[in-house]
Scaffold this active site. Structure first.
Site, short mmCIF file in Angstrom:
data_model
loop_
_atom_site.label_atom_id
_atom_site.label_comp_id
_atom_site.label_asym_id
_atom_site.label_seq_id
_atom_site.Cartn_x
_atom_site.Cartn_y
_atom_site.Cartn_z
N GLU A 73 39.18 -10.64 -22.16
CA GLU A 73 39.28 -9.18 -22.24
C GLU A 73 38.68 -8.50 -21.01
OE1 GLU A 73 39.10 -10.70 -26.52
OE2 GLU A 73 38.05 -11.13 -24.63
N PHE B 120 32.65 -9.59 -41.40
CA PHE B 120 32.91 -10.48 -40.27
C PHE B 120 33.42 -9.69 -39.05
CE2 PHE B 120 36.09 -13.17 -38.02
CZ PHE B 120 35.22 -14.14 -37.51
N GLN B 121 32.75 -9.84 -37.93
CA GLN B 121 33.08 -9.18 -36.65
C GLN B 121 33.07 -7.65 -36.74
OE1 GLN B 121 36.67 -10.97 -34.96
NE2 GLN B 121 35.42 -12.43 -33.83
N ARG C 52 26.10 -2.58 5.23
CA ARG C 52 26.07 -4.03 5.23
C ARG C 52 27.47 -4.62 5.19
NH1 ARG C 52 23.22 -8.11 0.89
NH2 ARG C 52 23.82 -10.03 1.95
N VAL D 143 33.94 -9.70 -4.72
CA VAL D 143 32.66 -9.15 -4.27
C VAL D 143 31.81 -10.27 -3.68
CG1 VAL D 143 30.50 -8.14 -5.09
CG2 VAL D 143 32.69 -7.20 -5.83
N PHE E 44 26.29 -13.73 -0.37
CA PHE E 44 25.76 -12.38 -0.26
C PHE E 44 24.32 -12.34 -0.76
CE2 PHE E 44 25.71 -7.76 -0.90
CZ PHE E 44 26.50 -7.31 0.14
N ILE E 45 24.04 -13.06 -1.86
CA ILE E 45 22.69 -13.09 -2.41
C ILE E 45 21.78 -13.97 -1.56
CG2 ILE E 45 21.34 -13.50 -4.49
CD1 ILE E 45 23.52 -11.30 -4.65
N GLU F 185 20.59 -11.82 1.18
CA GLU F 185 19.58 -10.87 0.69
C GLU F 185 18.22 -11.54 0.54
OE1 GLU F 185 21.96 -7.50 -1.93
OE2 GLU F 185 20.99 -9.18 -2.95
#
Length: 582
Positions: A54, A116-117, A258, A388, A473-474, A477
Site C-alpha cells: 500500500e 478483527f482489524q 547539499r 532518495v 547519504f547517511i 552525514e
C-alpha cells in the site's frame, strides 16, 4: 441507460471518474471488498492498478499528481493497509500535491467493539490530511468523495475518506453530484507596479544579483532566460526545479545546498541581491549569505517572508511568470558584472571537471561514465523518477535535462523507496515515453517488489540500481556533519540483476562503461521492464557543504580536499572573481 439506483461504492467511483482520474492504486483487503466490487463494475472507465504494498500505491498516486497536476488516488484496507498508506501520503503532503486516499473499514455493526482489524482510523490521518472523514451513510458517500477532491485541490494536499464495508454495497438513488465541471484555474495574480519598480531598481544597483527559482516558476522558462540575459543574472534553482531551464544553459548553475552543484552553492553564498521566485526551500537561511537582500515573488502570501524575513527587501505577491515579465519590461539592460562573468567561468570549470571522468575505466565505476551513457540516449520526452540518497546528488549534477523532460523525486519528505513505484505511475500515464527509475541499493531494496507490478502491467521501465553497499547519504552525514564512527550504514552485496529476473524483468549487471552501453541500449529496446545493477564506487560525491578550494582557505585543507575528491583542476568562485576584476 443508467439505472435510477446504484450501489454507493459505484456512485463514489463515478464521481472520481468525472474528475478525470484514470486509475486507482491499491492492494485489496477484506474491508475493501465492496469498493473492489465497485472497481470491477466500473472497470471499463477506471483502471485498478494492483501494487504489492500500500505504501507503493500511495507513492504512485503522489508521483502521478507531481507529473500531471491531476489528483492521484490510492486505497488501503482497514488496519495494516491503512497504516501502510501513510508514508506515501506524507510525500504528497510535503510536496504539496493533491491525493485522495480511500480507506477500508469493517462494517458499521463491528466498528468500535474490538473487532478483527478494526481501529479508529481517523486519528491516524489527522496530521497528514487536509480533509479526513469517515462516511456515515451510503446516500452521502458520493458527495463526500466530491468534497474530499475539492479540498485536496484547494489545499494541494491529501484527503482521506474511510468507508465502512457495508456502506459501499448499499443501493442509493443516483444523483450527479460531481462538481468537477465547475472548476477552472484562477487567473494569475498581477504584481503591484510600484513593487516591480523597487525590485528592478535594487537589481540595477547590485554588484552580484542572482535569480533563484523554485517550482512556482515552472511555467516561466522564457522569462527566466530573458531576465537572466537582460540583467546579467546567473540562475540557481531548487533541486525539484531542475529541468525548468536547460541544464546546458551557460548561466544556469544548478541547485545549491547539499543536493547541489559547486557553482550554484558558491554563487548563492556570494550574491548581494537574490530574486527568490516561486521558491520555498526549507534550507533557505543556510543557502544565501548574510549580506543578501531578498526580492521574493510568490502567489501565496503565506510564503512571503517565511524563510528569509530578516533579509527581505521587496515582497511581491503575484504570479511568477507575470512578475518576471513586468520586471523585464520595466528595467534597462544591464552590463555584465564581474560576478556574472565569474559564475559562468566557474560553471565551465565545473563542467569540464565532471567531463574529465566520463571515460574513467576504474572499477567499481564512478557515476560519471554511467550518466554519460544515459545522457547519450536520453530523448526529449524521457522521464526520470529518482530515489532518495546520493542518487539525487549525482542526478542533480550529471544528468542533462531539457524542459520537455519530466522527472520527480520525494522532495521535502525525502522517503527512500520512491523511484520504482513512481516509475510505474509515470509509464502508465506516459506509455510512449522511456521511463527510468534511478535508485541506490538502499532505496531499491525498500520497494523493489513493485517491479512485479511493472511486469504485470507491461510497463517497460528501465530500473537502475547504483550498488555501492552503503547508505551513502547517511555515511557522508556521519563522516562530514557529526564526525562520528560509521554506524549502521553498511549493506551486503546483492545481485540485483538476478532479483530483477526473479521478478520477471530483464536483468543486467554492469561493471564497465562498455557493459553499460550494451545494457542501456538493450533495456531501451525491450518490451518488458529491466533491472540494471551498476556496481558503483563507494567513494562519496564531492561535498558542496564543506568545500576547501579557495586560495584564501588553509592550504593544507585545500590540498587534502582536492586530493580526496581528485579535484585538482577545480577553482573556487573567488579565483574567477579576482580574475574578472583584474
Amino acid at each position: 441507460m443508467m439505472s435510477s439506483t446504484i450501489n454507493a461504492g459505484d456512485a463514489a467511483l463515478k464521481v472520481i471518474e468525472q474528475w478525470g482520474v484514470p486509475r486507482i492504486y491499491g492492494l485489496p483487503g477484506g474491508s475493501f471488498d465492496s469498493m473492489m466490487n465497485a472497481l470491477h463494475n466500473e472497470r471499463e472507465r477506471i483502471d485498478f492498478v494492483q501494487v504489492r504494498h500500500e505504501e507503493a500505491g500511495a507513492i504512485a498516486a503522489s508521483a502521478e499528481a507531481k507529473l500531471t497536476g491531476r489528483i492521484g488516488v490510492c486505497f488501503g484496507s482497514s488496519g495494516p493497509g491503512a497504516v501502510h498508506l501513510l508514508n506515501g501520503l506524507y510525500d504528497a503532503r510535503e510536496d504539496h500535491v493533491p491525493v485522495l486516499a480511500l480507506v477500508g473499514q469493517v462494517p458499521q455493526a463491528f466498528m468500535n467493539i474490538d473487532f478483527f482489524q478494526a481501529m479508529d482510523e481517523e486519528p491516524i490521518f489527522d496530521d497528514v490530511a487536509v480533509f479526513n472523514r469517515t462516511a456515515t451513510n451510503a446516500e452521502g458517500l458520493p458527495a463526500l468523495i466530491d468534497e474530499a477532491i475539492r479540498q485536496a485541490y484547494k489545499h494541494r494536499g491529501v484527503s482521506v475518506i474511510t468507508i465502512p464495508k457495508d456502506l459501499a454495497w448499499a443501493p442509493i438513488e443516483w444523483q450527479p453530484v460531481a462538481s468537477a465541471k465547475n472548476f477552472r484555474k484562477p487567473l494569475p495574480l498581477q504584481p503591484h507596479p510600484d513593487l516591480v519598480d523597487q525590485a528592478v531598481k535594487l537589481i540595477a544597483e547590485a554588484k552580484a544579483p542572482l535569480l533563484y527559482f523554485g517550482m512556482g516558476a515552472s511555467t516561466a522558462h522564457d522569462e527566466l532566460i530573458e531576465m537572466s540575459e537582460k540583467f546579467k543574472m546567473p540562475m540557481v534553482s531548487t533541486h525539484p526545479s531542475k529541468g525548468v531551464v536547460e541544464d546546458t544553459y551557460p548561466a544556469f548553475l544548478g541547485s545549491s545546498g547539499r543536493v547541489a552543484t559547486k557553482p550554484a552553492s558558491e554563487a548563492s553564498q556570494a550574491a548581494d541581491v537574490v530574486v527568490w521566485v516561486g521558491n520555498d526551500n526549507p534550507f533557505a537561511s543556510k543557502l544565501v549569505g548574510p549580506q543578501a537582500r531578498i526580492i521574493q515573488i510568490d502567489n501565496d502570501s503565506e510564503k512571503l517572508g517565511k524563510r528569509l524575513q530578516d533579509r527581505m527587501a521587496v515582497a511581491i505577491q503575484a504570479d511568477a511568470k507575470l512578475t518576471l515579465r513586468e520586471m523585464i519590461d520595466a528595467g534597462e539592460e544591464l552590463p555584465g558584472t564581474a560576478f556574472y562573468r565569474a559564475c559562468l567561468a566557474n560553471k565551465r570549470n565545473w563542467e569540464d571537471w565532471i567531463a574529465s571522468f566520463n571515460d574513467d575505466d576504474r572499477v567499481p565505476l564512478r557515476p560519471e561514465p554511467i550518466f554519460d551513457v544515459i545522457n547519450a540516449q536520453t530523448d526529449p520526452n524521457d522521464i526520470f523518477m529518482i530515489d532518495v540518497g546520493n542518487i539525487n546528488i549525482n542526478f542533480a549534477r550529471l544528468s542533462h535535462l531539457q524542459p520537455t523532460n519530466k522527472w520527480a523525486t520525494s522532495g521535502k519528505h525525502a522517503t527512500m523507496g520512491f523511484a520504482v513505484p513512481a516509475a510505474l505511475a509515470a509509464k502508465l500515464e506516459y506509455p510512449d515515453s522511456t521511463v527510468y527509475s534511478l535508485s541506490g541499493d538502499g532505496g531499491f531494496a525498500m520497494l523493489s517488489e513493485e517491479v512485479l507490478a511493472q511486469v504485470k502491467y507491461g510497463t517497460p521501465v528501465i530500473n537502475v540500481v547504483f550498488s555501492n553497499q552503503t547508505l551513502g547519504f547517511i555515511e557522508a552525514e556521519q563522516r562530514d556533519d557529526s564526525h562520528q564512527p560509521l554506524s549502521g550504514v553498511d549493506l551486503i552485496d546483492t545481485d540485483w540483476a538476478k532479483v530483477g529476473e526473479g521478478y520477471g524483468a530483464l536483468g543486467f549487471t554492469v561493471h564497465t562503461k562498455e557493459e553499460a552501453k550494451a545494457a542501456f541500449a538493450a533495456a531501451k529496446a525491450a518490451d518488458k521492464p529491466s533491472v540494471i545493477d551498476v556496481k558503483l564506487t563507494g567513494e562519496m560525491p564531492l561535498t558542496t557543504m564543506y568545500m576547501r578550494l579557495s586560495e584564501h582557505d588553509d592550504q593544507n585543507a585545500v590540498q587534502e580536499f582536492k586530493e580526496h575528491y581528485e579535484a585538482q583542476p577545480l577553482k573556487a568562485l573567488d579565483y574567477w572573481m579576482e580574475h574578472e576584476q583584474g
